[in-house]
Design a protein around this motif. Structure first.
Motif, PDB file in Angstrom:
ATOM      1  N   VAL A 165     -38.816 -49.963 -58.227  1.00  0.00           N
ATOM      2  CA  VAL A 165     -38.572 -50.071 -56.783  1.00  0.00           C
ATOM      3  C   VAL A 165     -38.547 -51.526 -56.332  1.00  0.00           C
ATOM      4  O   VAL A 165     -37.680 -51.936 -55.556  1.00  0.00           O
ATOM      5  N   THR A 166     -39.485 -52.315 -56.822  1.00  0.00           N
ATOM      6  CA  THR A 166     -39.514 -53.718 -56.406  1.00  0.00           C
ATOM      7  C   THR A 166     -38.276 -54.458 -56.902  1.00  0.00           C
ATOM      8  O   THR A 166     -37.755 -55.345 -56.213  1.00  0.00           O
ATOM      9  N   SER A 167     -37.772 -54.101 -58.072  1.00  0.00           N
ATOM     10  CA  SER A 167     -36.542 -54.713 -58.576  1.00  0.00           C
ATOM     11  C   SER A 167     -35.353 -54.341 -57.689  1.00  0.00           C
ATOM     12  O   SER A 167     -34.526 -55.189 -57.340  1.00  0.00           O
ATOM     13  N   LEU A 168     -35.268 -53.061 -57.300  1.00  0.00           N
ATOM     14  CA  LEU A 168     -34.178 -52.613 -56.432  1.00  0.00           C
ATOM     15  C   LEU A 168     -34.192 -53.327 -55.082  1.00  0.00           C
ATOM     16  O   LEU A 168     -33.146 -53.683 -54.540  1.00  0.00           O
ATOM     17  N   LEU A 169     -35.397 -53.518 -54.542  1.00  0.00           N
ATOM     18  CA  LEU A 169     -35.521 -54.051 -53.190  1.00  0.00           C
ATOM     19  C   LEU A 169     -35.673 -55.567 -53.146  1.00  0.00           C
ATOM     20  O   LEU A 169     -35.649 -56.167 -52.064  1.00  0.00           O
ATOM     21  N   GLY A 170     -35.846 -56.198 -54.314  1.00  0.00           N
ATOM     22  CA  GLY A 170     -35.922 -57.649 -54.351  1.00  0.00           C
ATOM     23  C   GLY A 170     -37.281 -58.223 -54.002  1.00  0.00           C
ATOM     24  O   GLY A 170     -37.368 -59.260 -53.331  1.00  0.00           O
ATOM     25  N   TYR A 171     -38.341 -57.565 -54.471  1.00  0.00           N
ATOM     26  CA  TYR A 171     -39.701 -58.054 -54.267  1.00  0.00           C
ATOM     27  C   TYR A 171     -40.328 -58.401 -55.615  1.00  0.00           C
ATOM     28  O   TYR A 171     -40.019 -57.770 -56.637  1.00  0.00           O
ATOM     29  N   GLN A 172     -41.220 -59.371 -55.605  1.00  0.00           N
ATOM     30  CA  GLN A 172     -41.998 -59.684 -56.804  1.00  0.00           C
ATOM     31  C   GLN A 172     -43.168 -58.703 -56.885  1.00  0.00           C
ATOM     32  O   GLN A 172     -43.963 -58.607 -55.948  1.00  0.00           O
ATOM     33  N   PRO A 173     -43.299 -57.943 -57.987  1.00  0.00           N
ATOM     34  CA  PRO A 173     -44.378 -56.949 -58.073  1.00  0.00           C
ATOM     35  C   PRO A 173     -45.700 -57.557 -58.517  1.00  0.00           C
ATOM     36  O   PRO A 173     -45.741 -58.439 -59.378  1.00  0.00           O
ATOM     37  N   LEU A 174     -46.770 -57.090 -57.915  1.00  0.00           N
ATOM     38  CA  LEU A 174     -48.113 -57.470 -58.338  1.00  0.00           C
ATOM     39  C   LEU A 174     -48.946 -56.199 -58.394  1.00  0.00           C
ATOM     40  O   LEU A 174     -49.352 -55.662 -57.361  1.00  0.00           O
ATOM     41  N   ALA A 175     -49.173 -55.707 -59.607  1.00  0.00           N
ATOM     42  CA  ALA A 175     -49.937 -54.471 -59.803  1.00  0.00           C
ATOM     43  C   ALA A 175     -51.347 -54.805 -60.263  1.00  0.00           C
ATOM     44  O   ALA A 175     -51.576 -55.816 -60.940  1.00  0.00           O
ATOM     45  N   PHE A 176     -52.286 -53.950 -59.891  1.00  0.00           N
ATOM     46  CA  PHE A 176     -53.678 -54.160 -60.282  1.00  0.00           C
ATOM     47  C   PHE A 176     -54.377 -52.809 -60.346  1.00  0.00           C
ATOM     48  O   PHE A 176     -53.826 -51.784 -59.942  1.00  0.00           O
ATOM     49  N   ARG A 177     -55.580 -52.810 -60.855  1.00  0.00           N
ATOM     50  CA  ARG A 177     -56.391 -51.599 -60.910  1.00  0.00           C
ATOM     51  C   ARG A 177     -57.632 -51.787 -60.052  1.00  0.00           C
ATOM     52  O   ARG A 177     -58.239 -52.866 -60.047  1.00  0.00           O
ATOM     53  N   ALA A 178     -58.004 -50.753 -59.333  1.00  0.00           N
ATOM     54  CA  ALA A 178     -59.188 -50.791 -58.480  1.00  0.00           C
ATOM     55  C   ALA A 178     -59.873 -49.435 -58.534  1.00  0.00           C
ATOM     56  O   ALA A 178     -59.212 -48.395 -58.556  1.00  0.00           O
ATOM     57  N   THR A 179     -61.184 -49.443 -58.569  1.00  0.00           N
ATOM     58  CA  THR A 179     -61.952 -48.201 -58.643  1.00  0.00           C
ATOM     59  C   THR A 179     -63.015 -48.182 -57.560  1.00  0.00           C
ATOM     60  O   THR A 179     -63.431 -49.227 -57.046  1.00  0.00           O
ATOM     61  N   ASP A 180     -63.475 -46.969 -57.238  1.00  0.00           N
ATOM     62  CA  ASP A 180     -64.570 -46.834 -56.296  1.00  0.00           C
ATOM     63  C   ASP A 180     -65.905 -46.960 -57.035  1.00  0.00           C
ATOM     64  O   ASP A 180     -65.943 -47.260 -58.243  1.00  0.00           O
ATOM     65  N   ALA A 181     -66.987 -46.735 -56.328  1.00  0.00           N
ATOM     66  CA  ALA A 181     -68.321 -46.921 -56.918  1.00  0.00           C
ATOM     67  C   ALA A 181     -68.591 -45.971 -58.077  1.00  0.00           C
ATOM     68  O   ALA A 181     -69.432 -46.241 -58.932  1.00  0.00           O
ATOM     69  N   GLN A 182     -67.874 -44.864 -58.125  1.00  0.00           N
ATOM     70  CA  GLN A 182     -68.049 -43.890 -59.207  1.00  0.00           C
ATOM     71  C   GLN A 182     -67.078 -44.133 -60.367  1.00  0.00           C
ATOM     72  O   GLN A 182     -67.055 -43.361 -61.333  1.00  0.00           O
ATOM     73  N   GLY A 183     -66.267 -45.171 -60.261  1.00  0.00           N
ATOM     74  CA  GLY A 183     -65.331 -45.483 -61.330  1.00  0.00           C
ATOM     75  C   GLY A 183     -64.003 -44.763 -61.236  1.00  0.00           C
ATOM     76  O   GLY A 183     -63.178 -44.851 -62.145  1.00  0.00           O
ATOM     77  N   HIS A 184     -63.751 -44.044 -60.127  1.00  0.00           N
ATOM     78  CA  HIS A 184     -62.474 -43.359 -59.937  1.00  0.00           C
ATOM     79  C   HIS A 184     -61.417 -44.341 -59.432  1.00  0.00           C
ATOM     80  O   HIS A 184     -61.708 -45.197 -58.582  1.00  0.00           O
TER      81      HIS A 184
END
Length: 206
Positions: A165-184
């Motif tokens: 999607v970011t390639s189609l729309l012309g945005y630089q992608p920045l992906a990351f991982r985030a979890t809550d206090a229980q690790g979800h």
């Protein structure tokens, strides 16, 4: 512009706890002592108050009504199935929960097309058949000024679809991982991150 001057909202008619999304949304909770009629009444009151507040601050608000059948408890969140872009492109997104997929309504798209120019519709909903999902601006936060898009990866946010999607729309992608206090994995990026004009930056620590 970083922020839109016009928004469209869907007024829900069957708002409530969604059992199909609860597995990945660990923030969602039931209200055991309220029946559905009371929940719906509160949803209407909150929705109408939000519309009034936005209009009072000069935002043009287009309101469209949900349809009673099939039941769509999350219809109030159309940003998960649709994004509208200044160049006239529209993206339709693959939804994780089957009972959210009927939220993608051609009549809403037609109504928007009567008021704004729609040049191209990019329909990604077929990825649902592959078990791959990306839920609009729940999954993706767009920084329009700097052409950067952010996504917290989760069962509802596929890394490869995000790149696509970011390639189609012309945005630089920045992906990351985030979890809550229980690790979800936190199910949607927009519950922890936003980008807007004239916002003060701050650092928050748990």
């Amino acid at each position: 512009m970083q922020s839109a001057s016009t928004v469209f909202l869907v007024r829900p008619v069957r708002f409530g706890f969604n059992t199909e999304t609860a597995g990945s949304n660990h923030f969602q909770q039931t209200i055991a002592d309220l029946d559905q009629a009371i929940i719906q009444e509160k949803a209407f009151a909150e929705f109408d108050a939000a519309v009034a507040k936005l209009r009072a601050h000069g935002v043009q608000v287009l309101v469209m009504d949900d349809t009673p059948a099939p039941p769509k408890p999350d219809a109030v969140f159309p940003n998960n199935w649709l994004t509208l872009h200044p160049d006239g492109r529209v993206v339709l997104y693959p939804m994780h929960a089957p009972n959210r997929r009927p939220e993608r309504r051609p009549d809403i798209l037609e109504s928007l097309g009567n008021q704004f120019t729609i040049r191209e519709v990019i329909d990604l909903s077929h990825y649902e058949q592959e078990g791959r999902f990306l839920e609009g601006t729940g999954s993706v936060i767009f920084d329009h000024q700097h052409r950067v898009a952010y996504a917290g990866l989760s069962p509802r946010t596929d890394a490869d679809l995000f790149q696509h999607v970011t390639s189609l729309l012309g945005y630089q992608p920045l992906a990351f991982r985030a979890t809550d206090a229980q690790g979800h994995a936190i199910y949607h990026t927009n519950v922890m991150l936003c980008v807007g004009a004239n916002l003060r930056s701050s650092v928050w620590k748990a």
